[in-house]
Scaffold this motif. Structure first.
Motif, PDB file in Angstrom:
ATOM      1  N   ALA A 100     120.527  57.400  27.476  1.00  0.00           N
ATOM      2  CA  ALA A 100     121.291  56.169  27.273  1.00  0.00           C
ATOM      3  C   ALA A 100     121.390  55.613  26.022  1.00  0.00           C
ATOM      4  O   ALA A 100     122.207  54.834  25.718  1.00  0.00           O
ATOM      5  CB  ALA A 100     120.553  55.179  28.395  1.00  0.00           C
ATOM      6  N   LYS A 101     120.393  55.998  25.263  1.00  0.00           N
ATOM      7  CA  LYS A 101     120.540  55.391  23.889  1.00  0.00           C
ATOM      8  C   LYS A 101     121.051  56.561  22.765  1.00  0.00           C
ATOM      9  O   LYS A 101     121.201  57.710  22.994  1.00  0.00           O
ATOM     10  CB  LYS A 101     118.913  55.034  23.269  1.00  0.00           C
ATOM     11  N   LEU A 114     128.224  57.252  28.935  1.00  0.00           N
ATOM     12  CA  LEU A 114     127.183  57.443  30.106  1.00  0.00           C
ATOM     13  C   LEU A 114     127.678  57.911  31.397  1.00  0.00           C
ATOM     14  O   LEU A 114     127.192  58.801  31.990  1.00  0.00           O
ATOM     15  CB  LEU A 114     126.521  56.138  30.223  1.00  0.00           C
ATOM     16  N   LEU A 115     128.860  57.529  31.923  1.00  0.00           N
ATOM     17  CA  LEU A 115     129.530  58.073  33.088  1.00  0.00           C
ATOM     18  C   LEU A 115     129.844  59.640  33.007  1.00  0.00           C
ATOM     19  O   LEU A 115     129.681  60.102  33.882  1.00  0.00           O
ATOM     20  CB  LEU A 115     130.449  57.056  33.655  1.00  0.00           C
ATOM     21  N   GLY A 116     130.349  59.764  31.580  1.00  0.00           N
ATOM     22  CA  GLY A 116     130.917  61.166  31.504  1.00  0.00           C
ATOM     23  C   GLY A 116     129.627  62.149  31.360  1.00  0.00           C
ATOM     24  O   GLY A 116     129.696  63.468  31.622  1.00  0.00           O
ATOM     25  N   ASN A 120     123.876  65.225  33.429  1.00  0.00           N
ATOM     26  CA  ASN A 120     122.807  65.747  32.803  1.00  0.00           C
ATOM     27  C   ASN A 120     121.459  64.921  33.316  1.00  0.00           C
ATOM     28  O   ASN A 120     120.440  65.605  33.165  1.00  0.00           O
ATOM     29  CB  ASN A 120     122.910  65.214  31.516  1.00  0.00           C
ATOM     30  N   VAL A 121     121.519  63.917  33.965  1.00  0.00           N
ATOM     31  CA  VAL A 121     120.349  63.226  34.535  1.00  0.00           C
ATOM     32  C   VAL A 121     120.019  63.026  35.929  1.00  0.00           C
ATOM     33  O   VAL A 121     119.072  62.590  36.522  1.00  0.00           O
ATOM     34  CB  VAL A 121     120.014  61.695  33.904  1.00  0.00           C
ATOM     35  N   MET A 122     121.268  63.651  36.638  1.00  0.00           N
ATOM     36  CA  MET A 122     120.813  63.553  38.210  1.00  0.00           C
ATOM     37  C   MET A 122     120.203  64.820  38.640  1.00  0.00           C
ATOM     38  O   MET A 122     120.301  65.537  37.807  1.00  0.00           O
ATOM     39  CB  MET A 122     122.413  63.494  38.789  1.00  0.00           C
ATOM     40  N   TRP A 123     119.544  64.733  39.804  1.00  0.00           N
ATOM     41  CA  TRP A 123     119.086  66.010  40.361  1.00  0.00           C
ATOM     42  C   TRP A 123     119.657  66.774  40.790  1.00  0.00           C
ATOM     43  O   TRP A 123     120.969  66.679  40.981  1.00  0.00           O
ATOM     44  CB  TRP A 123     117.909  65.231  41.540  1.00  0.00           C
ATOM     45  N   PRO A 124     119.237  68.040  40.983  1.00  0.00           N
ATOM     46  CA  PRO A 124     120.069  69.248  41.204  1.00  0.00           C
ATOM     47  C   PRO A 124     120.828  69.052  42.742  1.00  0.00           C
ATOM     48  O   PRO A 124     120.334  68.380  43.565  1.00  0.00           O
ATOM     49  CB  PRO A 124     118.977  70.391  41.357  1.00  0.00           C
ATOM     50  N   ASN A 126     123.260  67.030  43.914  1.00  0.00           N
ATOM     51  CA  ASN A 126     123.576  65.805  44.167  1.00  0.00           C
ATOM     52  C   ASN A 126     124.738  65.351  44.697  1.00  0.00           C
ATOM     53  O   ASN A 126     125.182  64.364  44.738  1.00  0.00           O
ATOM     54  CB  ASN A 126     122.916  64.755  43.163  1.00  0.00           C
ATOM     55  N   GLU A 127     125.947  66.269  43.996  1.00  0.00           N
ATOM     56  CA  GLU A 127     127.221  66.205  44.462  1.00  0.00           C
ATOM     57  C   GLU A 127     127.932  65.066  43.769  1.00  0.00           C
ATOM     58  O   GLU A 127     128.569  64.279  44.056  1.00  0.00           O
ATOM     59  CB  GLU A 127     127.447  66.116  45.931  1.00  0.00           C
ATOM     60  N   TRP A 128     127.347  64.758  42.507  1.00  0.00           N
ATOM     61  CA  TRP A 128     127.848  63.555  41.592  1.00  0.00           C
ATOM     62  C   TRP A 128     129.203  64.109  41.030  1.00  0.00           C
ATOM     63  O   TRP A 128     129.183  65.306  40.579  1.00  0.00           O
ATOM     64  CB  TRP A 128     127.133  63.324  40.399  1.00  0.00           C
ATOM     65  N   GLN A 129     130.197  63.086  41.169  1.00  0.00           N
ATOM     66  CA  GLN A 129     131.629  63.471  40.736  1.00  0.00           C
ATOM     67  C   GLN A 129     131.736  62.849  39.650  1.00  0.00           C
ATOM     68  O   GLN A 129     131.884  61.709  39.579  1.00  0.00           O
ATOM     69  CB  GLN A 129     132.603  63.302  42.133  1.00  0.00           C
TER      70      GLN A 129
END
Length: 129
Positions: A100-101, A114-116, A120-124, A126-129
C-alpha cells in the motif's frame, strides 16, 4: 296442571371424580357403585433425608464444576485467538505496508493502483475480480 318434579338429591364425588349418583332421564336419582368402593391406602416409601441432601449437593457441585470447566476453556480459547490475531497482524502489516505504500514507505499509493494490484495481497483461489 303439570306435576312438579321431586327434589334432586346432591351428588357425592369420589376421589376419581365420578359421582356416587347419576341422574336418570326423568330427574330421578340412581345410586352407582363408586361411593361404596374404598380407595386403598398407599404407604409412601421411607426417604433418607441425609442421602437426599447429599445427592442434591453432589449434583449441584457437578453442575458448578462443569460450568467452571467450560468458562476456563472459553478463556483459554479467547486468549489463544487474541495471540494468533496479534501474530497474524504483525506478519501481514509488513506485507500490506509494502503493497500500500510507495517505495520509500512514507506515502500511500493512490486507490487506483491499490485496486489494480489487489490480487498480489489476496489469498489463493479467492476469485478477486
Amino acid at each position: 296442571a303439570p306435576q312438579p318434579s321431586p327434589p334432586r338429591q346432591p351428588a357425592v364425588y369420589s376421589s376419581a371424580g365420578a359421582t356416587s349418583d347419576t341422574v336418570a332421564p326423568r330427574g330421578q336419582v340412581q345410586p352407582t357403585h363408586f361411593a361404596s368402593v374404598p380407595e386403598p391406602v398407599r404407604k409412601a416409601p421411607e426417604l433418607d433425608r441425609e442421602a437426599l441432601v447429599k445427592e442434591r449437593l453432589r449434583k449441584k457441585q457437578e453442575a458448578m464444576d462443569e460450568a467452571d470447566r467450560l468458562h476456563k476453556e472459553r478463556l483459554e480459547k479467547e486468549t489463544k485467538d487474541k495471540k494468533d490475531k496479534a501474530e497474524a497482524g504483525g506478519r501481514l502489516r509488513e506485507e500490506l505496508d509494502r503493497w500500500a505504500k510507495t517505495d520509500d514507505l512514507q506515502d500511500w499509493k493512490d486507490l487506483r493502483t491499490l485496486l489494480g494490484t489487489m490480487h498480489n495481497v489476496m489469498w489463493p483461489n479467492n476469485e478477486w475480480q
